[in-house]
Design a protein around this motif. Structure first.
Motif, PDB file in Angstrom:
ATOM      1  N   ASP A  58       0.832  -1.204   0.000  1.00 39.97           N
ATOM      2  CA  ASP A  58       0.000   0.000   0.000  1.00 39.97           C
ATOM      3  C   ASP A  58       0.867   1.256   0.000  1.00 39.97           C
ATOM      4  O   ASP A  58       0.544   2.246  -0.663  1.00 39.97           O
ATOM      5  CB  ASP A  58      -0.922   0.010   1.218  1.00 39.97           C
ATOM      6  CG  ASP A  58      -2.016  -1.047   1.145  1.00 39.97           C
ATOM      7  OD1 ASP A  58      -2.328  -1.500   0.025  1.00 39.97           O
ATOM      8  OD2 ASP A  58      -2.550  -1.425   2.205  1.00 39.97           O
ATOM      9  N   LEU A  71       2.150   1.797  -3.443  1.00 40.44           N
ATOM     10  CA  LEU A  71       1.090   2.339  -4.293  1.00 40.44           C
ATOM     11  C   LEU A  71       0.960   3.848  -4.113  1.00 40.44           C
ATOM     12  O   LEU A  71       0.889   4.594  -5.094  1.00 40.44           O
ATOM     13  CB  LEU A  71      -0.237   1.654  -3.958  1.00 40.44           C
ATOM     14  CG  LEU A  71      -1.501   2.280  -4.565  1.00 40.44           C
ATOM     15  CD1 LEU A  71      -1.474   2.161  -6.089  1.00 40.44           C
ATOM     16  CD2 LEU A  71      -2.749   1.628  -4.000  1.00 40.44           C
ATOM     17  N   GLN A 131      -5.722   3.303  -6.085  1.00 38.88           N
ATOM     18  CA  GLN A 131      -5.784   2.043  -6.829  1.00 38.88           C
ATOM     19  C   GLN A 131      -6.365   2.262  -8.226  1.00 38.88           C
ATOM     20  O   GLN A 131      -5.867   1.699  -9.211  1.00 38.88           O
ATOM     21  CB  GLN A 131      -6.632   1.033  -6.051  1.00 38.88           C
ATOM     22  CG  GLN A 131      -5.954   0.522  -4.784  1.00 38.88           C
ATOM     23  CD  GLN A 131      -6.883  -0.249  -3.877  1.00 38.88           C
ATOM     24  OE1 GLN A 131      -8.110  -0.110  -3.948  1.00 38.88           O
ATOM     25  NE2 GLN A 131      -6.315  -1.061  -3.008  1.00 38.88           N
TER      26      GLN A 131
END
Length: 211
Positions: A36, A39, A133
């Protein structure tokens, strides 16, 4: 080059890779939370580059020298660099872990070096994570060259425009692609709606860092 090998066959926890277009390679991650973090670093326009397990840092814990491997080194658009540690809030509640990272933070501070610890509270907050995302996914679905400020202004007709109007002109994929590259600025910590205001970034990239 990694300071140590990240992805091995040992251990019961997640080990895997995050495909980074910004770095043009796979980024090794030791946990889902590190993925995460990768990302958010990937879609942060203010992050020029990042490196997992970048170095071994020797710090004094009050009794002896210890080795510490930061999770990421992050280079920002303004030229500054900091090391990033990813930990769960549960682990940071441990007195042993808290004492360790207090000593590590002191080491960085005494040397004038940047250091941050982030947890799931920063990395998994919504709607930022879902927006990130979607941006990351759609970045790989378009090959349109990045336009200049003047080209964007000509296409959109204004420096500030709603998401709905930009989408009707350029298409959703392209709008998100431009947001991810910092050419259109908006607040990804808020829901992306038709009324979300997008601003063309004049004179340079958006310096936003989403962690």
């Amino acid at each position: 080059m990694l300071a140590r090998k990240v992805v091995t066959r040992r251990g019961r926890h997640f080990r895997g890779y995050f495909p980074s277009r910004k770095l043009r390679r796979m980024v090794a991650c030791e946990s889902l939370l590190e993925r995460d973090a990768a990302l958010l670093l990937e879609v942060s326009p203010g992050v020029v580059s990042f490196q997992e397990q970048p170095a071994v840092i020797q710090y004094f814990d009050g009794q002896s020298l210890c080795d510490y491997y930061p999770d990421f080194e992050v280079v920002l658009a303004d030229g500054s660099v900091f090391h990033l540690e990813v930990k769960t809030t549960a682990k940071l509640k441990s007195r042993k872990v808290a004492t360790k990272f207090a000593a590590i933070a002191t080491h960085y501070q005494e040397r004038g070096l940047g250091f941050r610890i982030v947890t799931e509270q920063e990395l998994q907050r919504e709607p930022l994570l879902s927006n990130a995302q979607e941006v990351d996914y759609l970045m790989g679905k378009t090959s349109r060259p990045l336009p200049s400020f003047h080209e964007l202004r000509s296409d959109l007709g204004a420096d500030t425009i709603t998401f709905t109007k930009a989408e009707s002109t350029l298409g959703r994929d392209t709008v998100l692609h431009l947001i991810a590259h910092g050419l259109l600025g908006c607040d990804l910590t808020q829901p992306l709606t038709g009324n979300t205001l997008l601003t063309i970034q004049d004179g340079g990239r958006d310096d936003t860092v989403f962690l």
